[in-house]
Scaffold this motif. Structure first.
Motif, PDB file in Angstrom:
ATOM      1  N   VAL A 193       0.821  -1.176  -0.093  1.00 43.09           N
ATOM      2  CA  VAL A 193       0.027   0.049  -0.039  1.00 43.09           C
ATOM      3  C   VAL A 193       0.961   1.302  -0.092  1.00 43.09           C
ATOM      4  O   VAL A 193       1.898   1.399   0.671  1.00 43.09           O
ATOM      5  CB  VAL A 193      -0.956   0.142   1.143  1.00 43.09           C
ATOM      6  CG1 VAL A 193      -1.748   1.208   0.925  1.00 43.09           C
ATOM      7  CG2 VAL A 193      -1.916  -1.037   1.294  1.00 43.09           C
ATOM      8  N   GLU A 194       0.558   2.115  -0.893  1.00 43.11           N
ATOM      9  CA  GLU A 194       1.330   3.584  -0.827  1.00 43.11           C
ATOM     10  C   GLU A 194       0.199   4.409  -0.922  1.00 43.11           C
ATOM     11  O   GLU A 194      -0.995   4.507  -1.249  1.00 43.11           O
ATOM     12  CB  GLU A 194       1.798   3.748  -2.242  1.00 43.11           C
ATOM     13  CG  GLU A 194       2.925   2.618  -2.406  1.00 43.11           C
ATOM     14  CD  GLU A 194       3.700   2.551  -4.031  1.00 43.11           C
ATOM     15  OE1 GLU A 194       4.510   1.763  -4.424  1.00 43.11           O
ATOM     16  OE2 GLU A 194       3.219   3.619  -4.621  1.00 43.11           O
ATOM     17  N   VAL A 195       0.533   5.757  -0.292  1.00 43.03           N
ATOM     18  CA  VAL A 195      -0.327   6.931  -0.369  1.00 43.03           C
ATOM     19  C   VAL A 195       0.425   7.996  -0.970  1.00 43.03           C
ATOM     20  O   VAL A 195       1.476   8.380  -0.772  1.00 43.03           O
ATOM     21  CB  VAL A 195      -0.550   7.314   1.124  1.00 43.03           C
ATOM     22  CG1 VAL A 195      -1.753   8.519   1.038  1.00 43.03           C
ATOM     23  CG2 VAL A 195      -1.344   6.336   1.681  1.00 43.03           C
ATOM     24  N   HIS A 196      -0.200   8.678  -1.888  1.00 39.95           N
ATOM     25  CA  HIS A 196       0.069   9.582  -2.715  1.00 39.95           C
ATOM     26  C   HIS A 196      -0.751  10.814  -2.583  1.00 39.95           C
ATOM     27  O   HIS A 196      -2.025  10.665  -2.870  1.00 39.95           O
ATOM     28  CB  HIS A 196       0.079   9.352  -4.307  1.00 39.95           C
ATOM     29  CG  HIS A 196       1.334   8.222  -4.456  1.00 39.95           C
ATOM     30  ND1 HIS A 196       2.295   8.553  -5.240  1.00 39.95           N
ATOM     31  CD2 HIS A 196       1.141   6.931  -4.400  1.00 39.95           C
ATOM     32  CE1 HIS A 196       2.979   7.102  -5.214  1.00 39.95           C
ATOM     33  NE2 HIS A 196       2.213   6.204  -4.711  1.00 39.95           N
ATOM     34  N   THR A 197      -0.365  12.036  -2.047  1.00 40.35           N
ATOM     35  CA  THR A 197      -1.426  13.089  -1.886  1.00 40.35           C
ATOM     36  C   THR A 197      -1.160  14.120  -3.132  1.00 40.35           C
ATOM     37  O   THR A 197      -0.070  14.615  -3.680  1.00 40.35           O
ATOM     38  CB  THR A 197      -0.784  13.861  -0.844  1.00 40.35           C
ATOM     39  OG1 THR A 197      -0.953  13.148   0.297  1.00 40.35           O
ATOM     40  CG2 THR A 197      -1.960  15.191  -0.622  1.00 40.35           C
ATOM     41  N   SER A 198      -2.296  14.284  -3.783  1.00 44.54           N
ATOM     42  CA  SER A 198      -2.361  15.237  -4.979  1.00 44.54           C
ATOM     43  C   SER A 198      -2.912  16.682  -4.401  1.00 44.54           C
ATOM     44  O   SER A 198      -3.759  16.644  -3.622  1.00 44.54           O
ATOM     45  CB  SER A 198      -3.404  14.657  -5.883  1.00 44.54           C
ATOM     46  OG  SER A 198      -2.794  13.477  -6.638  1.00 44.54           O
ATOM     47  N   VAL A 199      -2.347  17.768  -4.841  1.00 41.99           N
ATOM     48  CA  VAL A 199      -2.702  18.791  -4.615  1.00 41.99           C
ATOM     49  C   VAL A 199      -3.269  19.792  -5.696  1.00 41.99           C
ATOM     50  O   VAL A 199      -2.281  19.661  -6.725  1.00 41.99           O
ATOM     51  CB  VAL A 199      -1.522  19.745  -3.925  1.00 41.99           C
ATOM     52  CG1 VAL A 199      -1.820  21.256  -3.616  1.00 41.99           C
ATOM     53  CG2 VAL A 199      -0.758  18.824  -2.588  1.00 41.99           C
ATOM     54  N   PHE A 200      -4.153  20.435  -5.793  1.00 45.45           N
ATOM     55  CA  PHE A 200      -5.088  21.138  -6.874  1.00 45.45           C
ATOM     56  C   PHE A 200      -4.974  22.404  -6.439  1.00 45.45           C
ATOM     57  O   PHE A 200      -5.669  22.696  -5.555  1.00 45.45           O
ATOM     58  CB  PHE A 200      -6.444  20.496  -7.332  1.00 45.45           C
ATOM     59  CG  PHE A 200      -6.279  18.963  -7.475  1.00 45.45           C
ATOM     60  CD1 PHE A 200      -5.745  18.462  -8.691  1.00 45.45           C
ATOM     61  CD2 PHE A 200      -6.971  18.156  -6.556  1.00 45.45           C
ATOM     62  CE1 PHE A 200      -5.586  17.179  -9.011  1.00 45.45           C
ATOM     63  CE2 PHE A 200      -6.897  16.832  -6.778  1.00 45.45           C
ATOM     64  CZ  PHE A 200      -6.203  16.132  -7.813  1.00 45.45           C
ATOM     65  N   THR A 201      -4.485  23.339  -7.415  1.00 43.82           N
ATOM     66  CA  THR A 201      -4.738  24.990  -7.137  1.00 43.82           C
ATOM     67  C   THR A 201      -5.298  25.444  -8.183  1.00 43.82           C
ATOM     68  O   THR A 201      -5.509  26.762  -8.419  1.00 43.82           O
ATOM     69  CB  THR A 201      -3.387  25.493  -6.807  1.00 43.82           C
ATOM     70  OG1 THR A 201      -2.509  24.820  -7.953  1.00 43.82           O
ATOM     71  CG2 THR A 201      -2.795  24.732  -5.570  1.00 43.82           C
ATOM     72  N   ASP A 202      -5.586  24.730  -9.423  1.00 44.76           N
ATOM     73  CA  ASP A 202      -6.263  25.451 -10.636  1.00 44.76           C
ATOM     74  C   ASP A 202      -7.695  25.551 -10.660  1.00 44.76           C
ATOM     75  O   ASP A 202      -8.368  24.607 -10.033  1.00 44.76           O
ATOM     76  CB  ASP A 202      -5.663  24.267 -11.831  1.00 44.76           C
ATOM     77  CG  ASP A 202      -5.887  24.745 -13.220  1.00 44.76           C
ATOM     78  OD1 ASP A 202      -6.901  25.330 -13.736  1.00 44.76           O
ATOM     79  OD2 ASP A 202      -4.986  24.955 -14.157  1.00 44.76           O
TER      80      ASP A 202
END
Length: 256
Positions: A193-202
């Motif tokens: 298991v991995e966790v990737h955090t996506s950040v959206f500013t658009d």
């Protein structure tokens, strides 16, 4: 007349969802996350890989470019029509995650991205994945945790209410954090298991916030005035370059 109105409504819903997915898919981190999911599938040239809940079909086309027979399945006919229009050379079938159109042990790879949170019984989908995968076949599950979405806002309490109330309207909103247990319970091994955090500013991601707030308002969890005020603040943030949405994505992989 009513059937025509219903068809128009579904078409608009599909277009709105595709717009959100397209905006998210175009973010650099989204491409990296898809590439990571393909890597975890341990692709074997010429083998069959199914992308469950394929949506607009982007992953199916990208997998086919990697030399496998990629098949996209989705239970939504309007979504499949959009996928076939976008990727006419790709293969798409109408099917749900709990009833896949494959014989036992006939698939080498199984991928489901942003799917399990809408399922009431994700364990049934895991059992179906186990059925169609050949011995040694790989499964990769990707999905956000809807109860852990972070939105920068002046009203933290209202934001928490909206996020949690929206999560509660889904079949299994916390499916991502449950992937490991689901796979282990389903008989898979070598689970990671991995966790990737996506950040959206658009500002292109503003429709995502509409999809958070509107169902919550309809359910009565927040008032119309509260929802409008919250969305208006987010639009002001977008105009000022201060929009921020962060979403943790779980990526689980295992072998059959």
């Amino acid at each position: 007349m009513f059937k025509n109105q219903e068809a128009v409504g579904k078409h608009r819903d599909t277009e709105a969802l595709l717009a959100v997915l397209d905006a998210a898919d175009q973010m650099p981190n989204a491409g990296l996350l898809r590439a990571r999911s393909y890597e975890l599938l341990s692709l074997v040239p010429g083998s069959t890989v199914v992308d469950v809940g394929c949506g607009g079909g982007r992953a199916v086309a990208e997998l086919a470019e990697r030399g496998v027979r990629a098949v996209g399945v989705d239970p939504d006919p309007p979504m499949l029509a959009a996928a076939r229009e976008r990727w006419p050379a790709a293969e798409f079938w109408e099917a749900g995650a709990e009833d896949l159109p494959f014989t036992d042990a006939s698939v080498r790879g199984y991928r489901a991205d942003k799917v399990f949170h809408v399922l009431r019984q994700p364990e049934r989908a895991v059992a179906e994945a186990r059925r169609v995968l050949c011995p040694g076949g790989r499964i990769v599950l990707v999905g956000q945790d809807w109860d852990a979405i972070m939105v920068d806002s002046d009203d933290a309490a209202l934001t928490r209410t909206i996020v949690h109330a929206r999560a509660d309207l889904l079949g299994t909103p916390r499916a991502g954090r449950q992937y490991r247990s689901l796979l282990l319970d389903g008989g898979f091994h070598d689970v990671t298991v991995e966790v990737h955090t996506s950040v959206f500013t658009d500002p292109a991601m503003l429709p995502l916030l509409d999809r958070l707030a509107e169902p919550v308002c309809t359910s009565g969890a927040v008032g119309r005035d509260q929802a409008d005020e919250w969305l208006a603040e987010q639009r002001r943030r977008a105009e000022a370059g201060r929009l921020l949405i962060a979403m943790p994505f779980f990526v689980a992989a295992a072998s059959a």
